[in-house]
Write a protein that holds these residues in place. Structure first.
Motif, PDB file in Angstrom:
ATOM      1  N   LEU A   7       0.835  -1.199   0.000  1.00 51.40           N
ATOM      2  CA  LEU A   7       0.000   0.000   0.000  1.00 51.40           C
ATOM      3  C   LEU A   7       0.870   1.249   0.000  1.00 51.40           C
ATOM      4  O   LEU A   7       0.626   2.179  -0.765  1.00 51.40           O
ATOM      5  N   ASN A   8       1.894   1.268   0.834  1.00 47.70           N
ATOM      6  CA  ASN A   8       2.784   2.432   0.877  1.00 47.70           C
ATOM      7  C   ASN A   8       3.465   2.669  -0.466  1.00 47.70           C
ATOM      8  O   ASN A   8       3.649   3.806  -0.879  1.00 47.70           O
ATOM      9  N   GLU A   9       3.818   1.586  -1.170  1.00 46.55           N
ATOM     10  CA  GLU A   9       4.442   1.717  -2.491  1.00 46.55           C
ATOM     11  C   GLU A   9       3.445   2.243  -3.530  1.00 46.55           C
ATOM     12  O   GLU A   9       3.851   2.873  -4.506  1.00 46.55           O
ATOM     13  N   ALA A  10       2.158   1.990  -3.314  1.00 48.24           N
ATOM     14  CA  ALA A  10       1.129   2.427  -4.269  1.00 48.24           C
ATOM     15  C   ALA A  10       0.751   3.900  -4.095  1.00 48.24           C
ATOM     16  O   ALA A  10       0.127   4.480  -4.969  1.00 48.24           O
ATOM     17  N   LYS A  94      -6.851 -12.342  -0.840  1.00 48.69           N
ATOM     18  CA  LYS A  94      -5.535 -11.695  -0.836  1.00 48.69           C
ATOM     19  C   LYS A  94      -5.616 -10.186  -1.061  1.00 48.69           C
ATOM     20  O   LYS A  94      -4.603  -9.500  -1.028  1.00 48.69           O
ATOM     21  N   LEU A  95      -6.818  -9.652  -1.305  1.00 47.58           N
ATOM     22  CA  LEU A  95      -6.966  -8.229  -1.567  1.00 47.58           C
ATOM     23  C   LEU A  95      -6.795  -7.402  -0.289  1.00 47.58           C
ATOM     24  O   LEU A  95      -7.002  -7.891   0.809  1.00 47.58           O
ATOM     25  N   ALA A  96      -6.434  -6.157  -0.489  1.00 45.60           N
ATOM     26  CA  ALA A  96      -6.438  -5.158   0.587  1.00 45.60           C
ATOM     27  C   ALA A  96      -7.040  -3.897  -0.014  1.00 45.60           C
ATOM     28  O   ALA A  96      -6.921  -3.650  -1.214  1.00 45.60           O
ATOM     29  N   TYR A  97      -7.698  -3.113   0.824  1.00 49.44           N
ATOM     30  CA  TYR A  97      -8.398  -1.926   0.364  1.00 49.44           C
ATOM     31  C   TYR A  97      -7.893  -0.698   1.112  1.00 49.44           C
ATOM     32  O   TYR A  97      -7.459  -0.793   2.258  1.00 49.44           O
ATOM     33  N   SER A 108      -4.539  -5.420  -5.577  1.00 54.05           N
ATOM     34  CA  SER A 108      -4.691  -6.725  -6.204  1.00 54.05           C
ATOM     35  C   SER A 108      -3.290  -7.157  -6.624  1.00 54.05           C
ATOM     36  O   SER A 108      -2.320  -6.815  -5.950  1.00 54.05           O
ATOM     37  N   GLU A 109      -3.174  -7.892  -7.732  1.00 49.28           N
ATOM     38  CA  GLU A 109      -1.848  -8.240  -8.231  1.00 49.28           C
ATOM     39  C   GLU A 109      -1.042  -6.973  -8.467  1.00 49.28           C
ATOM     40  O   GLU A 109       0.149  -6.922  -8.228  1.00 49.28           O
ATOM     41  N   LYS A 110      -1.713  -5.954  -8.993  1.00 49.55           N
ATOM     42  CA  LYS A 110      -1.136  -4.615  -9.025  1.00 49.55           C
ATOM     43  C   LYS A 110      -2.218  -3.675  -8.527  1.00 49.55           C
ATOM     44  O   LYS A 110      -3.415  -3.969  -8.658  1.00 49.55           O
ATOM     45  N   PRO A 111      -1.829  -2.564  -7.921  1.00 53.72           N
ATOM     46  CA  PRO A 111      -2.848  -1.656  -7.372  1.00 53.72           C
ATOM     47  C   PRO A 111      -3.754  -1.101  -8.473  1.00 53.72           C
ATOM     48  O   PRO A 111      -3.293  -0.740  -9.549  1.00 53.72           O
ATOM     49  N   ILE A 112      -5.054  -1.079  -8.183  1.00 55.51           N
ATOM     50  CA  ILE A 112      -6.002  -0.398  -9.062  1.00 55.51           C
ATOM     51  C   ILE A 112      -6.647   0.699  -8.232  1.00 55.51           C
ATOM     52  O   ILE A 112      -6.868   0.523  -7.029  1.00 55.51           O
ATOM     53  N   TYR A 153     -11.125  -7.895  -8.128  1.00 58.98           N
ATOM     54  CA  TYR A 153      -9.666  -7.903  -8.213  1.00 58.98           C
ATOM     55  C   TYR A 153      -9.128  -7.384  -9.542  1.00 58.98           C
ATOM     56  O   TYR A 153      -7.929  -7.225  -9.700  1.00 58.98           O
ATOM     57  N   ARG A 154     -10.006  -7.074 -10.498  1.00 61.59           N
ATOM     58  CA  ARG A 154      -9.542  -6.514 -11.774  1.00 61.59           C
ATOM     59  C   ARG A 154      -9.904  -5.050 -11.965  1.00 61.59           C
ATOM     60  O   ARG A 154      -9.245  -4.335 -12.699  1.00 61.59           O
ATOM     61  N   GLY A 155     -11.003  -4.602 -11.383  1.00 60.78           N
ATOM     62  CA  GLY A 155     -11.466  -3.233 -11.590  1.00 60.78           C
ATOM     63  C   GLY A 155     -12.177  -3.097 -12.923  1.00 60.78           C
ATOM     64  O   GLY A 155     -12.173  -4.009 -13.750  1.00 60.78           O
ATOM     65  N   GLU A 156     -12.808  -1.956 -13.113  1.00 64.95           N
ATOM     66  CA  GLU A 156     -13.526  -1.643 -14.356  1.00 64.95           C
ATOM     67  C   GLU A 156     -12.758  -0.526 -15.049  1.00 64.95           C
ATOM     68  O   GLU A 156     -12.702   0.592 -14.564  1.00 64.95           O
ATOM     69  N   PHE A 157     -12.136  -0.864 -16.168  1.00 61.86           N
ATOM     70  CA  PHE A 157     -11.326   0.106 -16.898  1.00 61.86           C
ATOM     71  C   PHE A 157     -12.065   0.584 -18.131  1.00 61.86           C
ATOM     72  O   PHE A 157     -12.687  -0.198 -18.835  1.00 61.86           O
ATOM     73  N   GLY A 158     -11.972   1.878 -18.390  1.00 60.38           N
ATOM     74  CA  GLY A 158     -12.588   2.464 -19.569  1.00 60.38           C
ATOM     75  C   GLY A 158     -11.548   2.696 -20.645  1.00 60.38           C
ATOM     76  O   GLY A 158     -10.413   2.256 -20.552  1.00 60.38           O
ATOM     77  N   GLY A 159     -11.924   3.414 -21.651  1.00 66.07           N
ATOM     78  CA  GLY A 159     -11.048   3.666 -22.780  1.00 66.07           C
ATOM     79  C   GLY A 159     -10.035   4.763 -22.548  1.00 66.07           C
ATOM     80  O   GLY A 159      -9.183   4.990 -23.374  1.00 66.07           O
ATOM     81  N   GLN A 160     -10.093   5.460 -21.424  1.00 62.63           N
ATOM     82  CA  GLN A 160      -9.156   6.548 -21.197  1.00 62.63           C
ATOM     83  C   GLN A 160      -8.549   6.438 -19.813  1.00 62.63           C
ATOM     84  O   GLN A 160      -8.973   5.667 -18.998  1.00 62.63           O
ATOM     85  N   GLY A 161      -7.530   7.227 -19.567  1.00 61.73           N
ATOM     86  CA  GLY A 161      -6.881   7.235 -18.257  1.00 61.73           C
ATOM     87  C   GLY A 161      -5.576   6.469 -18.278  1.00 61.73           C
ATOM     88  O   GLY A 161      -5.199   5.853 -19.267  1.00 61.73           O
ATOM     89  N   SER A 162      -4.876   6.512 -17.170  1.00 62.14           N
ATOM     90  CA  SER A 162      -3.581   5.838 -17.069  1.00 62.14           C
ATOM     91  C   SER A 162      -3.775   4.364 -16.796  1.00 62.14           C
ATOM     92  O   SER A 162      -4.871   3.893 -16.547  1.00 62.14           O
ATOM     93  N   ASP A 163      -2.663   3.623 -16.799  1.00 65.68           N
ATOM     94  CA  ASP A 163      -2.718   2.177 -16.579  1.00 65.68           C
ATOM     95  C   ASP A 163      -3.299   1.830 -15.210  1.00 65.68           C
ATOM     96  O   ASP A 163      -3.949   0.818 -15.047  1.00 65.68           O
ATOM     97  N   SER A 164      -3.019   2.664 -14.217  1.00 62.24           N
ATOM     98  CA  SER A 164      -3.420   2.314 -12.858  1.00 62.24           C
ATOM     99  C   SER A 164      -4.762   2.922 -12.440  1.00 62.24           C
ATOM    100  O   SER A 164      -5.270   2.606 -11.391  1.00 62.24           O
ATOM    101  N   SER A 165      -5.323   3.805 -13.230  1.00 60.14           N
ATOM    102  CA  SER A 165      -6.572   4.459 -12.854  1.00 60.14           C
ATOM    103  C   SER A 165      -7.748   3.814 -13.583  1.00 60.14           C
ATOM    104  O   SER A 165      -7.706   3.622 -14.784  1.00 60.14           O
TER     105      SER A 165
END
Length: 195
Positions: A7-10, A94-97, A108-112, A153-165
């Protein structure tokens, strides 16, 4: 690596955690998940009967020797279907919020994450044992309950924004106390909860 370290790294520089938590344990045969689990088991059984029965009938009718590799494939597909539900449950555990002063985050595997300013709505749904699922962002509302663990654990990604948002995420199976804290922290962007 511990959840606190991840979390601190994210976090962005200067970002402050105002709440953090984890999903509560749940059973695939609990009241909320029983129907989904039974559908999955039914599909797996149906595939097993169709594949094994069809292959067996085909080999007998053509007087051909049964191939072990093909039979293993016929049995492997249903096992894979059952394994997916178990895998989803393990990934959820394994998730944390976290909610920070800037974002809602699922580790998740990578922060979303989703910026607080981008949250257009929040929906609360009841889960087993007094727990809740918190859907953050209206794009998550159309996802069926059966697919909610994958969305968590995957999130809902749209067509815009950065990889992590992302434009939607789920805090899956949180305690009622944590749900109230999350809802309070996501105001004023969030509208009143819907049951």
């Amino acid at each position: 690596m511990s959840d606190n370290t991840k979390l601190n790294e994210a976090l962005d520089q200067g970002e402050v955690i105002v709440w953090s938590g984890t999903p509560q344990a749940y059973s695939l045969f609990g009241e909320s998940y029983k129907k989904s689990t039974m559908i999955t088991l039914g599909l797996a059984l149906a595939w097993a009967v169709i594949l094994v029965g069809g292959y067996y009938a085909l080999t007998v009718s053509n007087n051909v020797e049964i191939q072990k590799g093909v039979m293993l494939f016929c049995i492997g597909v249903p096992i894979f279907i059952i394994g997916m539900a178990i895998s989803d449950k393990n990934k959820i555990q394994k998730l944390a919020y976290a909610v920070t002063d800037k974002r809602a985050i699922v580790l998740s595997e990578k922060p979303i994450s989703m910026r607080l300013a981008d949250i257009d709505d929040v929906r609360i749904e009841k889960a087993d044992d007094g727990n809740c699922h918190v859907r953050v962002g209206s794009p998550t509302f159309k996802t069926s309950m059966r697919k909610l663990p994958v969305l968590a654990y995957r999130g809902e990604f749209g067509g815009q924004g950065s990889d992590s948002s992302c434009n939607g995420l789920v805090f899956f199976n949180v305690s009622a106390e944590d749900e109230r804290k999350i809802r309070d922290l996501l105001k004023p962007a969030a509208l009143p909860a819907k049951g």
